[in-house]
Design a protein around this motif. Structure first.
Motif, PDB file in Angstrom:
ATOM      1  N   VAL A   1       1.276  -2.356  -4.504  1.00 23.43           N
ATOM      2  CA  VAL A   1       0.964  -2.941  -3.547  1.00 23.43           C
ATOM      3  C   VAL A   1      -0.747  -2.997  -3.013  1.00 23.43           C
ATOM      4  N   LEU A   2      -1.131  -3.984  -3.070  1.00 25.34           N
ATOM      5  CA  LEU A   2      -2.607  -4.185  -2.554  1.00 25.34           C
ATOM      6  C   LEU A   2      -2.421  -4.211  -1.193  1.00 25.34           C
ATOM      7  N   VAL A   3      -3.349  -3.439  -0.382  1.00 22.08           N
ATOM      8  CA  VAL A   3      -3.349  -3.606   1.161  1.00 22.08           C
ATOM      9  C   VAL A   3      -4.709  -3.766   1.555  1.00 22.08           C
ATOM     10  N   SER A   4      -4.927  -4.738   2.380  1.00 18.78           N
ATOM     11  CA  SER A   4      -6.073  -4.970   3.084  1.00 18.78           C
ATOM     12  C   SER A   4      -6.185  -5.189   4.586  1.00 18.78           C
ATOM     13  N   ASN A   5      -7.321  -4.606   5.146  1.00 18.55           N
ATOM     14  CA  ASN A   5      -7.537  -4.673   6.581  1.00 18.55           C
ATOM     15  C   ASN A   5      -8.757  -5.816   7.029  1.00 18.55           C
ATOM     16  N   GLY A   6      -9.056  -6.377   6.055  1.00 15.51           N
ATOM     17  CA  GLY A   6      -9.905  -7.588   6.096  1.00 15.51           C
ATOM     18  C   GLY A   6     -11.222  -7.339   5.498  1.00 15.51           C
TER      19      GLY A   6
ATOM     20  N   SER B   1       6.294  -2.652   5.428  1.00 10.25           N
ATOM     21  CA  SER B   1       6.882  -2.074   6.634  1.00 10.25           C
ATOM     22  C   SER B   1       5.823  -1.287   7.331  1.00 10.25           C
ATOM     23  N   VAL B   2       5.368  -0.400   6.576  1.00  6.89           N
ATOM     24  CA  VAL B   2       4.342   0.732   7.021  1.00  6.89           C
ATOM     25  C   VAL B   2       3.058   0.034   7.344  1.00  6.89           C
ATOM     26  N   PHE B   3       2.694  -0.997   6.606  1.00  4.75           N
ATOM     27  CA  PHE B   3       1.283  -1.789   7.062  1.00  4.75           C
ATOM     28  C   PHE B   3       1.662  -3.117   7.381  1.00  4.75           C
ATOM     29  N   ALA B   4       2.553  -3.390   8.429  1.00  4.65           N
ATOM     30  CA  ALA B   4       2.959  -4.513   8.885  1.00  4.65           C
ATOM     31  C   ALA B   4       1.772  -5.335   9.558  1.00  4.65           C
ATOM     32  N   GLY B   5       0.713  -4.798   9.821  1.00  6.09           N
ATOM     33  CA  GLY B   5      -0.092  -5.398  10.630  1.00  6.09           C
ATOM     34  C   GLY B   5      -1.362  -5.804   9.472  1.00  6.09           C
ATOM     35  N   ALA B   6      -1.299  -5.517   8.278  1.00 11.77           N
ATOM     36  CA  ALA B   6      -2.363  -5.460   7.437  1.00 11.77           C
ATOM     37  C   ALA B   6      -1.889  -6.741   6.489  1.00 11.77           C
ATOM     38  N   ASP B   7      -2.812  -7.146   5.728  1.00  9.72           N
ATOM     39  CA  ASP B   7      -2.260  -8.217   4.361  1.00  9.72           C
ATOM     40  C   ASP B   7      -1.980  -7.380   3.169  1.00  9.72           C
ATOM     41  N   VAL B   8      -0.823  -7.609   2.875  1.00 11.05           N
ATOM     42  CA  VAL B   8      -0.049  -6.912   1.716  1.00 11.05           C
ATOM     43  C   VAL B   8       0.280  -7.773   0.449  1.00 11.05           C
ATOM     44  N   THR B   9      -0.226  -7.468  -0.637  1.00 12.38           N
ATOM     45  CA  THR B   9       0.317  -8.236  -2.027  1.00 12.38           C
ATOM     46  C   THR B   9       0.982  -7.423  -2.715  1.00 12.38           C
ATOM     47  N   ARG B  10       2.359  -7.575  -3.288  1.00 11.30           N
ATOM     48  CA  ARG B  10       2.888  -6.699  -4.235  1.00 11.30           C
ATOM     49  C   ARG B  10       2.951  -7.317  -5.414  1.00 11.30           C
ATOM     50  N   ILE B  11       2.522  -6.427  -6.361  1.00 11.38           N
ATOM     51  CA  ILE B  11       2.028  -6.688  -7.765  1.00 11.38           C
ATOM     52  C   ILE B  11       2.849  -6.140  -8.773  1.00 11.38           C
ATOM     53  N   ARG B  12       3.386  -6.805  -9.732  1.00 12.35           N
ATOM     54  CA  ARG B  12       4.242  -6.072 -10.825  1.00 12.35           C
ATOM     55  C   ARG B  12       3.414  -5.784 -12.083  1.00 12.35           C
ATOM     56  N   LEU B  13       3.124  -4.543 -12.496  1.00 15.44           N
ATOM     57  CA  LEU B  13       2.224  -4.243 -13.320  1.00 15.44           C
ATOM     58  C   LEU B  13       3.153  -3.706 -14.672  1.00 15.44           C
TER      59      LEU B  13
END
Length: 233
Positions: free
Chosen positions: A45-50, A135-147
Motif C-alpha cells: 500500500v502506497l501512503v501519501s500525506n501530500g 483504515s489506519v491511514f484513513a486521512g491520507a491518500d492510499v493506493t493498494r498495489i499488487r506485486l
C-alpha cells in the motif's frame, strides 16, 4: 500589459515543455516479467500525506524472505515489529525527516540545506501497523498495489539495502519515530533536490517491475498519477 502577458505566456509554455520533456526522458518502462502480478501476487500500500510517501508492506511476507535470505537490515527490524501485521517504511533526509511530523512544522532552513545536498545523511522511518492499512491511514491518500512474488522479493531486497549497518552488522536505531509504534534507523544515501524521499519509493516500485517516472515522482501526486495512468491502480 500585452507584452508582459506574452512574456509570461512564453515562459509558462517553456516551463511546460521542459517539465514534459523531463517526464518523457526519465520514464521507465517497467519489467513485463515481473508486472503485472497474477492472482497469487502480494499487496502493498502506497501512503501519501501530500508531500511525503511511504510504502506499507505485509510483515509476515517480509519476515519470511528476510529469514530465508539472511537479510541483515530487514530481519532484525521484522523481528522487532513482529507483533504487527504490516510495517510502513519511508526514507528521507536525516535532519528534516526527524524534525517534521507535519507539513506545518517544516523548517525552511533545514529544507534548503537538504535540497542542496550538503551531506546530512538519510534515515528510514519504520512504523508498526495492526489491522487494515486503509483504515489506519484513513486521512491520507492510499493506493493498494499488487506485486508479483518475484517483484515483492526485489522490493524487500531494496529496502534491506537501504539500511546502514553498524559495526556489529545490525541496523542502527536513532530514536523514536514520528507517530505510532515507530523508530528511525540510519539509512544509506544522501538526500538532495535530485534524490528526494519520493524518488526512493519510485525506485522500490521500479524494482518490482512497475513503470515509474522519476521526474513525476518529486511529489506523491506524481507517483499516484503515474500509477493510475500507466499501471491502472
Amino acid at each position: 500589459m500585452r507584452r508582459a502577458f506574452r512574456t509570461l505566456l512564453k515562459g509558462s509554455l517553456a516551463l511546460l515543455f521542459l517539465v514534459s520533456a523531463a517526464i518523457i526522458w526519465t520514464a521507465r518502462p517497467g519489467n513485463p516479467a515481473l508486472f503485472p502480478a497474477g492472482e497469487d501476487g502480494i499487496d502493498v500500500v502506497l501512503v501519501s500525506n501530500g508531500y511525503h510517501a511511504g510504502l506499507v508492506v505485509p510483515l509476515r511476507s517480509v519476515a519470511e524472505i528476510a529469514s530465508r535470505d539472511g537479510m541483515a537490515g530487514v530481519l532484525p527490524v521484522a523481528t522487532r515489529f513482529r507483533q504487527f501485521d504490516w510495517i510502513e517504511v519511508g526514507w528521507g533526509d536525516d535532519d528534516v525527516y526527524r524534525s517534521t511530523p507535519t507539513a506545518a512544522s517544516l523548517q525552511m532552513t533545514l529544507a534548503a540545506r537538504a535540497l542542496l545536498g550538503l551531506g546530512n545523511g538519510s534515515v528510514l522511518h519504520v512504523v508498526g501497523i495492526a489491522g487494515v492499512p486503509e483504515s489506519v491511514f484513513a486521512g491520507a491518500d492510499v493506493t493498494r498495489i499488487r506485486l508479483s512474488k518475484a517483484g515483492f522479493e526485489r522490493v524487500v531486497a531494496r529496502i534491506d539495502q537501504s539500511f546502514a549497518l553498524s559495526t556489529g552488522c545490525q541496523p542502527e536505531i536513532l530514536g523514536p519515530g514520528l507517530y505510532g509504534p515507530s523508530l528511525f534507523y540510519r539509512a544509506v544515501g544522501d538526500f538532495s533536490a535530485f534524490r528526494v524521499c519520493n524518488h526512493w519509493i519510485a525506485d522500490l516500485l521500479d524494482a518490482a517491475g512497475i513503470p515509474t517516472t522519476p521526474a513525476a515522482a518529486i511529489l506523491p501526486f506524481g507517483i499516484r498519477t503515474d500509477l493510475k495512468w500507466r499501471s491502472r491502480f
